[in-house]
Design an enzyme around this catalytic site. Structure first.
Site, PDB file in Angstrom:
ATOM      1  CB  THR A 124      -0.188  -0.089  -4.282  1.00 44.45           C
ATOM      2  OG1 THR A 124      -0.058   1.144  -3.434  1.00 44.45           O
ATOM      3  CG2 THR A 124      -0.893  -1.130  -4.005  1.00 44.45           C
ATOM      4  N   GLY A 156      -2.253   4.961  -3.510  1.00 43.69           N
ATOM      5  CA  GLY A 156      -2.709   3.588  -4.039  1.00 43.69           C
ATOM      6  C   GLY A 156      -2.411   3.286  -5.409  1.00 43.69           C
ATOM      7  CB  ALA A 209      -1.023  -0.056   1.134  1.00 44.01           C
ATOM      8  CB  CYS A 210       1.940   3.628  -2.156  1.00 41.46           C
ATOM      9  SG  CYS A 210       1.098   3.806  -3.701  1.00 41.46           S
ATOM     10  N   PRO A 211       0.736   5.985  -0.221  1.00 41.99           N
ATOM     11  CG  PRO A 211       1.893   7.744   0.385  1.00 41.99           C
ATOM     12  CD  PRO A 211       2.029   6.359  -0.201  1.00 41.99           C
TER      13      PRO A 211
END
Length: 104
Positions: A16, A12, A8-10
């Site tokens: 990700t 998304g 998950a990344c900020p």
């Protein structure tokens, strides 16, 4: 070994899915079975099931944000890292978790 992972990344999006792909490819190249759940702009995809959790030897959480339902991983060895770590240092991520599992 069988590993379940969450990426998950900020935003998304890009990181990700890049991390998820890297975890799958590198894990399998090292002889592991890997399932990666992505939590991104489209919600959770490839969700880790209860059956997956029963089989899992360890968890990799590659994330820059809080992930959903983290409590389901209690009781299993967990390696938490940056979402970019599997992309840049994939083998080291798996090696670190395997070492933690083997050393109890």
């Amino acid at each position: 070994m069988f590993f379940v992972c969450v990426a998950a990344c900020p935003t998304g999006v890009a990181h990700t899915y890049m991390a998820a792909e890297s975890l799958s490819i590198i894990g399998e190249s090292l002889g592991h079975e890997v399932k990666v759940e992505t939590q991104g702009s489209m919600g959770a995809e490839n969700v880790i099931t209860e059956e997956d959790m029963k089989r899992a030897d360890g968890i990799i959480i590659a994330s820059e944000v809080a992930i959903n339902d983290k409590g389901r991983f209690v009781g299993l060895p967990i390696l938490e890292c940056s979402v970019s770590d599997p992309i840049k240092h994939g083998e080291a991520v798996f090696e670190a978790l395997c070492e933690a599992i083997n050393n109890g």
